[in-house]
Each structure stands twice: as structure tokens, then as C-alpha cells.
Design a protein around this motif. Structure first.
Motif, mmCIF file in Angstrom:
data_model
loop_
_atom_site.group_PDB
_atom_site.id
_atom_site.type_symbol
_atom_site.label_atom_id
_atom_site.label_comp_id
_atom_site.label_asym_id
_atom_site.label_seq_id
_atom_site.Cartn_x
_atom_site.Cartn_y
_atom_site.Cartn_z
ATOM 1 N N THR A 12 0.853 -1.189 0.000
ATOM 2 C CA THR A 12 0.000 0.000 0.000
ATOM 3 C C THR A 12 0.890 1.240 0.000
ATOM 4 O OG1 THR A 12 -0.073 0.114 2.404
ATOM 5 C CG2 THR A 12 -1.793 -1.199 1.319
ATOM 6 N N ASN A 13 0.290 2.380 -0.290
ATOM 7 C CA ASN A 13 1.052 3.629 -0.297
ATOM 8 C C ASN A 13 1.658 3.931 1.064
ATOM 9 O OD1 ASN A 13 0.357 3.960 -2.957
ATOM 10 N ND2 ASN A 13 -1.100 5.608 -2.598
ATOM 11 N N TYR A 17 5.542 4.567 1.826
ATOM 12 C CA TYR A 17 5.902 5.826 2.477
ATOM 13 C C TYR A 17 6.755 5.576 3.720
ATOM 14 C CZ TYR A 17 5.264 10.361 4.730
ATOM 15 O OH TYR A 17 5.477 11.568 5.341
ATOM 16 N N LEU A 49 3.486 11.687 -2.490
ATOM 17 C CA LEU A 49 2.610 11.096 -1.482
ATOM 18 C C LEU A 49 2.137 12.129 -0.458
ATOM 19 C CD1 LEU A 49 4.432 7.692 -0.872
ATOM 20 C CD2 LEU A 49 2.271 8.049 -2.071
ATOM 21 N N ASN A 54 -3.699 13.869 -2.416
ATOM 22 C CA ASN A 54 -3.368 12.501 -2.031
ATOM 23 C C ASN A 54 -3.876 12.241 -0.616
ATOM 24 O OD1 ASN A 54 -1.877 10.118 -1.182
ATOM 25 N ND2 ASN A 54 -0.582 10.473 -2.959
ATOM 26 N N ASN A 90 -5.203 2.877 -0.253
ATOM 27 C CA ASN A 90 -4.518 3.922 -1.014
ATOM 28 C C ASN A 90 -5.388 5.151 -1.252
ATOM 29 O OD1 ASN A 90 -2.231 2.354 -1.142
ATOM 30 N ND2 ASN A 90 -2.562 1.704 -3.244
#
Length: 145
Positions: A12-13, A17, A49, A54, A90
Motif C-alpha cells: 500500500t502507499n 511511504y 505522497l 493525495n 490507497n
């Protein structure tokens, strides 16, 4: 270098990150620099991100990697696929309209109560977006005829 396993898992983002931030902290702590192109990719990806709109642009971030198993457990009764769970993490849909973009054949699979329940779970686990800043009356665009 060669790739032994191509795509062992989908991230996942928030996982990407946190990995990039941890890697940057580790390089800084060890007082060593990563290759220039890696630093550029890391910097640009983190900027992306963290930029609005976002879902991860909110500071402080209302969730972390620990929210992933919680979200999956709460969504289990709805038979949501792994790919859909990743997209929910996300995109963090906080309305039924946004959720419709994430879940395949949502109206055929879920009634309105189930759809709202899924949105409520996402808001509970991942947090709500802050309301957009209100424009002052003097700042509003004026049209002329």
C-alpha cells in the motif's frame, strides 16, 4: 543484481511511504549517501505522497501500517478482494461515490446499508479528511458581465 521473486507482495502507499522514510533515516544515521538517482526517486515519491489531494497529505497522518490488519479484519464480512483492500487503503474513500470507484460491481454486490457501513469502517480505521478551508467573501472569484 537479479530479481529472484518478481512481485512477492503488493504494498500500500502507506507501507511504501514508511519504508522510504525509514530508509532515509537509516542512511542519515549511518552518515552515508545513497546513489543520486535513488535519492531523487525517493524525494520525488515522498513529495507526491505528501501533496494534496493525495490521501496521505494530511498531517499528522491519522493512520499507519498497523491499520492494515484492522481494516482487513473489519472488512472481512463483506468479501472484499485483496486488490480492493489495497485500493481502499490507497484512496481512503470517505463517501459512497468514492467507494464506487474502488469496488467492482458495488451496487450489485452490496445494498445501500452495506455500502454506508463500509464507508463508516474506512472512516473509523483510516480517519476522515479535514473539511476544505472556507473561502473568505473577499477572496471569492468575481465574475463580470
Amino acid at each position: 543484481m537479479r530479481v529472484i521473486e518478481a512481485q512477492n507482495a503488493v504494498l500500500t502507499n502507506v507501507e511504501v511511504y514508511e519504508f522510504l522514510n525509514d530508509q532515509a533515516r537509516q542512511h542519515h544515521k549511518e552518515k552515508r549517501r545513497a546513489p543520486g538517482n535513488l535519492e531523487t526517486v525517493r524525494k520525488e515519491l515522498l513529495q507526491y505522497l505528501e501533496s494534496s489531494p493525495n490521501p496521505m497529505s494530511q498531517r499528522p497522518l491519522p493512520y499507519n501500517v498497523a491499520a492494515i490488519p484492522i481494516l482487513i479484519k473489519k472488512l472481512r464480512p463483506y468479501s472484499i478482494s485483496k486488490g480492493e483492500c489495497v485500493m481502499i487503503m490507497n484512496l481512503r474513500p470517505t463517501s459512497i461515490a468514492n467507494l464506487n470507484a474502488v469496488l467492482e460491481d458495488m451496487e450489485g454486490r452490496f445494498n445501500e446499508d452495506a455500502q454506508q457501513s463500509i464507508v463508516d469502517i474506512v472512516i473509523e480505521v483510516l480517519g476522515q479528511f479535514p473539511p476544505p478551508p472556507e473561502e473568505e467573501e473577499g477572496d471569492a472569484m468575481q465574475t463580470t458581465e
